[in-house]
Structures are given as structure tokens and as C-alpha cells.
Design an enzyme around this catalytic site. Structure first.
Site, short mmCIF file in Angstrom:
data_model
loop_
_atom_site.label_atom_id
_atom_site.label_comp_id
_atom_site.label_asym_id
_atom_site.label_seq_id
_atom_site.Cartn_x
_atom_site.Cartn_y
_atom_site.Cartn_z
N MET A 89 33.45 52.26 29.19
CA MET A 89 32.64 51.93 28.39
C MET A 89 31.54 53.38 27.64
SD MET A 89 31.23 48.09 29.08
CE MET A 89 30.27 48.59 30.46
N HIS A 95 34.52 59.24 35.82
CA HIS A 95 35.57 58.74 34.73
C HIS A 95 36.62 60.07 34.55
CE1 HIS A 95 31.99 56.45 33.06
NE2 HIS A 95 32.83 55.52 33.18
N GLN A 116 35.55 44.32 40.77
CA GLN A 116 36.18 44.19 39.51
C GLN A 116 37.84 44.53 39.62
OE1 GLN A 116 34.67 46.22 35.58
NE2 GLN A 116 35.76 47.74 36.42
N GLU A 142 36.98 52.38 42.32
CA GLU A 142 36.67 51.66 43.64
C GLU A 142 35.27 51.30 43.66
OE1 GLU A 142 38.30 53.16 47.07
OE2 GLU A 142 40.26 52.44 46.61
O1 PAF Z 1 34.32 49.67 34.52
C1 PAF Z 1 34.22 49.48 33.20
O2 PAF Z 1 33.50 50.52 32.75
C2 PAF Z 1 34.21 48.16 32.44
O3 PAF Z 1 33.85 47.28 33.04
C3 PAF Z 1 35.46 48.07 31.96
C4 PAF Z 1 36.68 48.23 32.83
C5 PAF Z 1 35.95 49.29 31.05
C6 PAF Z 1 35.73 46.74 31.09
O4 PAF Z 1 34.90 46.84 29.86
#
Ligand code: PAF
Length: 254
Positions: free
Chosen positions: A31, A38, A154, A149
Site C-alpha cells: 500500500m 517492503h 493476513q 510475516e
Molecule cells: O499488507 C498490506 O500492505 C496490504 O494488506 C496488502 C496485502 C497490500 C493488500 O492491500
């Protein structure tokens, strides 16, 4: 040079060329508001695939608080520069109207585990996550998709969805990345005040320390956190807390 795909039509065309050429594609869904966590996913995807794509899309359907959505940090130009330096080939950067042309009439719902932990505190959150991830996997046709993780629940739900719907994409978990003081990296950390930032690493210290979930909850509250939950599941201790206006999550293997 990183190529930016600004809409679904352009992205589908480009990803189809890649997959038809037999080139392996790794996807890192994000996001935006990118940090070292990331970038570690991007580097892993680059090691394991011919082409790396990153999606940058602040998904409105996973926010149950409109204020939280409004405050979510956004700086695409900075993200693009970071992604380029980490070896990203393609950035998919769609807008909401394009991703949700159906007005979110169609969604993916998991009816059991999605109601626990994060799901119990953020109504509809996992419907939003699963729906957008399914769209991203369909648009890209990625061979592998990478998830941190830190968001353990999720990751598990996405892996379950991929299995339930016979998706071809392999869902890959990547280790949580921490700051030197132990705080789990998160886009939301940037919104902590200096005093909150100083206190924030105590979340991980207490979670990883001794004691039952109840004891840890009491210690966190004493330290100044408002606790949503501390629970043991699947060999992990998972927690979510509020520090001022910022919500933090974390988990550690037991
Ligand atoms: O973890 C995230 O940043 C979000 O939940 C994702 C997997 C990109 C979905 O919008």
C-alpha cells in the site's frame, strides 16, 4: 528503469506479455509508504524470479475507519525511487475506480479465521484484503507473491484463499524486519510522535518476554499501550495495541 503501469488495462497487457514469454514473475503487493521491510520482499522476489512487480495501492476496502484511510501516508514519487533502487522492474499503480469498477459489489469472504484477532477489531478488514489480493493475482498472473510475516494472520488467510480457489500463484511468507531497537517496521511508525516512538519498542519486548497473554496484556497497559489483543495461536504470540493515534501489530514465534 522501473516501468509504471498506471491502470488495469495497461497492466494486464504487459503482464500477459511477460507470462506468455515464459518469464517468471514475482509480485510484492503493497500500500506504498515503503520501508526496509517492503524492500526486503522486493529483493527476495528479485532473487527468485526473472521479473519483479510491485503494486502500490492504498486499498480503501480494508479500512473500517475513514480517518485512518485519510491519514494513511502516501508519497508515490518517493516509493518509486526506493523501488527502482531495490531492483523493481514494474510498478502497478492503479486508482480506486479502476480496481473497484464493480463498486465492491463482489468480494471474497473467509468465514472463520478472518473473524478472530485483527478481524474481531476491524470489521470487514479481511474481506477487503482478500478481495484486493485476488484482483492483484488475477491481473498480474504472478508465479509467486510475497507477504511479510508481521501480518501473520493476513498471510495465512491469503495462503488459504489461494488453496481454496486453486490459484496458480505460490504464496511466500517473508521474515518480519525490525528496527535496531526491536520495533517491527511498519508504514504507520512514521506517524508516532517522538515520545511514542521511544515507548514503541516495549511492545515487542513485552510480547517476546515471559508470562501468559494475560500477564503481557497487563504489562503493556502499565507501560502505556491500549491493548486490542494478546493471544497465542499456531505456535505464535500475536498482539495489537494502540499508541496514541497509531495502531501497531506484532508477533513472535513461541
Ligand atoms: O499488507 C498490506 O500492505 C496490504 O494488506 C496488502 C496485502 C497490500 C493488500 O492491500
Amino acid at each position: 528503469m522501473t516501468e509504471v503501469l498506471p491502470d488495469v488495462a495497461a497492466a494486464r497487457k504487459r503482464f500477459l506479455e511477460i507470462t506468455r514469454a515464459g518469464t517468471s514473475l514475482g509480485l510484492v503487493p503493497t500500500m506504498g509508504a515503503l520501508h526496509e521491510g517492503h524492500l526486503s520482499l522486493v529483493r527476495r522476489a528479485a532473487d527468485e524470479n526473472d521479473i519483479v512487480a510491485v503494486s502500490v495501492f492504498v486499498n480503501p476496502t480494508q479500512f473500517n475507519d475513514p480517518e485512518d484511510l485519510k491519514r494513511y501516508p502516501r508519497d508515490f514519487e518517493e516509493d518509486r525511487i526506493l523501488l527502482e533502487s531495490a531492483g523493481t522492474d514494474l510498478v502497478f499503480y492503479p486508482d480506486t475506480e479502476d480496481m473497484y469498477a464493480d463498486g465492491y459489489r463482489y468480494k471474497v469472504t473467509e468465514v472463520e479465521n478472518s473473524l478472530l484477532l485483527e478481524g474481531a477489531h476491524r470489521g470487514g478488514y479481511f474481506d477487503g484484503v482478500l478481495t484486493v489480493v485476488l484482483k492483484l493475482l488475477n491481473i498480474t498472473g504472478a508465479d509467486r507473491a510475497y507477504f511479510g510475516e508481521k501480518d501473520w494472520q493476513q498471510f495465512n488467510l491469503i495462503r488459504g484463499m489461494a488453496k481454496a480457489f486453486f490459484l496458480d500463484t505460490e504464496i511466500i511468507p517473508c521474515s518480519l524486519v525490525r528496527e535496531d531497537d526491536g520495533l517491527a517496521m511498519s508504514s504507520r511508525n512514521a506517524r508516532l510522535t517522538p515520545a511514542e516512538r521511544e515507548l514503541a519498542p516495549a511492545f515487542h519486548r513485552i510480547l517476546a518476554g515471559s508470562g501468559s497473554p494475560e500477564v503481557k496484556t497487563a504489562r503493556l497497559e502499565e507501560a502505556g499501550f491500549a491493548v486490542d489483543y494478546v493471544e497465542e495461536r499456531e505456535g505464535r504470540i500475536l498482539g495489537a495495541v494502540h499508541l496514541g493515534r497509531v495502531r501497531l501489530i506484532d508477533n513472535v514465534r513461541i
